[in-house]
Design a protein around this motif. Structure first.
Motif, short mmCIF file in Angstrom:
data_model
loop_
_atom_site.label_atom_id
_atom_site.label_comp_id
_atom_site.label_asym_id
_atom_site.label_seq_id
_atom_site.Cartn_x
_atom_site.Cartn_y
_atom_site.Cartn_z
N TRP A 1 25.31 -2.64 3.60
CA TRP A 1 26.03 -3.91 3.76
C TRP A 1 25.28 -5.08 3.13
O TRP A 1 25.90 -6.03 2.67
N GLY B 1 31.94 3.23 7.20
CA GLY B 1 31.16 1.99 7.29
C GLY B 1 29.77 2.18 7.85
O GLY B 1 28.90 1.35 7.61
N TYR C 1 32.12 -4.90 8.61
CA TYR C 1 30.72 -4.72 8.99
C TYR C 1 30.59 -4.64 10.52
O TYR C 1 29.95 -3.73 11.06
N CYS D 1 28.79 0.04 -5.30
CA CYS D 1 28.27 -0.16 -3.95
C CYS D 1 27.44 1.09 -3.60
O CYS D 1 27.48 2.08 -4.34
N SER E 1 27.01 -7.43 0.36
CA SER E 1 27.15 -8.86 0.59
C SER E 1 26.54 -9.67 -0.57
O SER E 1 27.15 -10.63 -1.06
N THR F 1 35.05 -8.59 4.91
CA THR F 1 33.78 -7.85 4.97
C THR F 1 33.12 -8.00 6.33
O THR F 1 32.54 -7.06 6.86
N LEU G 1 36.48 -1.32 1.57
CA LEU G 1 35.52 -2.29 1.01
C LEU G 1 36.21 -3.26 0.06
O LEU G 1 37.00 -2.87 -0.80
#
Ligand code: FES
Length: 276
Positions: A250, A245, A194, A227, A254, A190, A211
């Protein structure tokens, strides 16, 4: 039952698993994944296919040993069997003639980006592949990736191989040598996804990441892989796992990924796995 053909540690903490799954590989396309369950007490883990052979029925996966379920996978030996390999799942990666594509692989992503690199090259793209790792001993499949790459850039954070730095270093180099990409694709953890989304956003082109959400069924039934992308709710397993992305939430991703960290730590402590 699915027979294990090979299981080796290719670099510290990363394992190559070859499993006989003939029905699964027949329809497999680059960017798709399987859900693997190694037996009682283990979780169902989504793992992207790194290679496959339709004739032998062999499916190759690269996975990181990171918790109790992957500890169990890492203990498998040739000849062992596992009860579940479900797939192919998820939408395949978009493979078209985009022009110039930068493919970035870090950690297990150096393996899972290989079918994408190969397919993009076969479609006529100019493929610039970036391998990124902490140190030289964590890079692998250089020969396989270079075969389908017009240029292969190696980056290590300690400078022990290739260029020193993180994925931003690759962006600096790409700009220096005057390459203008039409698409960026990143496979890895991740953090890598990111950072790639942020560092490559200035090109104003799609920055496609895979992802790594928690998954259970992998078929859109449980909702655990939820998500947010571009303000809309998506299920990574059926709507993805590939998304731009630049549009991913994010922070939410997370938080959702961390929700079972306490349980995982408990299991590692009490399972006898030693939390390797
Ligand atoms: Fe269950 Fe995606 S893993 S809906």
């Amino acid at each position: 039952m699915f027979k294990i053909i090979e299981r080796t540690m290719i670099v510290p903490n990363l394992h190559l698993l070859v499993v006989h799954a003939p029905d699964v590989v027949q329809e497999m396309q680059p960017g798709q994944f399987v859900i693997v369950h190694s037996g009682e007490g283990a979780e169902r883990i989504p793992l992207t296919a790194a290679d496959w052979d339709k004739e032998t029925g062999y499916l190759t996966i690269v996975f990181m040993e990171v918790g109790t379920s992957t500890n169990k996978l890492a203990e498998l030996k040739p000849g062992d069997v596992i009860p579940t390999v479900v797939g192919p799942l998820g939408r395949p990666a978009a493979i078209e003639n985009f022009g110039t594509v930068i493919c970035i692989g870090g950690c297990f992503g150096m393996g899972s980006i290989y079918p994408v690199v190969k397919a993009l090259k076969e479609k006529g793209n100019t493929v610039i592949t970036v391998m990124e790792g902490r140190s030289k001993n964590l890079l692998y499949w250089e020969d396989k990736l270079s075969k389908y790459s017009d240029r292969l850039i190696k980056i290590t954070r300690d400078g022990s191989y290739g260029y020193k730095g993180h994925i931003k270093k690759a962006d600096d180099l790409i700009r220096e040598i005057g390459i203008v990409p039409d698409r960026v694709i990143a496979n890895g953890c991740t953090t890598l996804s990111y950072k790639t989304s942020k560092e490559y956003a200035h090109y104003d082109i799609p920055v496609i990441v895979t992802l790594n959400t928690i998954m259970i069924d992998g078929t859109g039934m449980c909702g655990v892989c939820r998500c947010s992308v571009d303000g809309k709710m998506k299920f990574a397993c059926v709507d993805g796992p590939h998304f731009d992305g630049r549009l991913v939430d994010w922070e939410e991703l997370s938080k959702r990924r961390q929700q079972y960290i306490g349980e995982e730590a408990f299991l590692v402590h009490h399972s006898g796995c030693g939390g390797r």
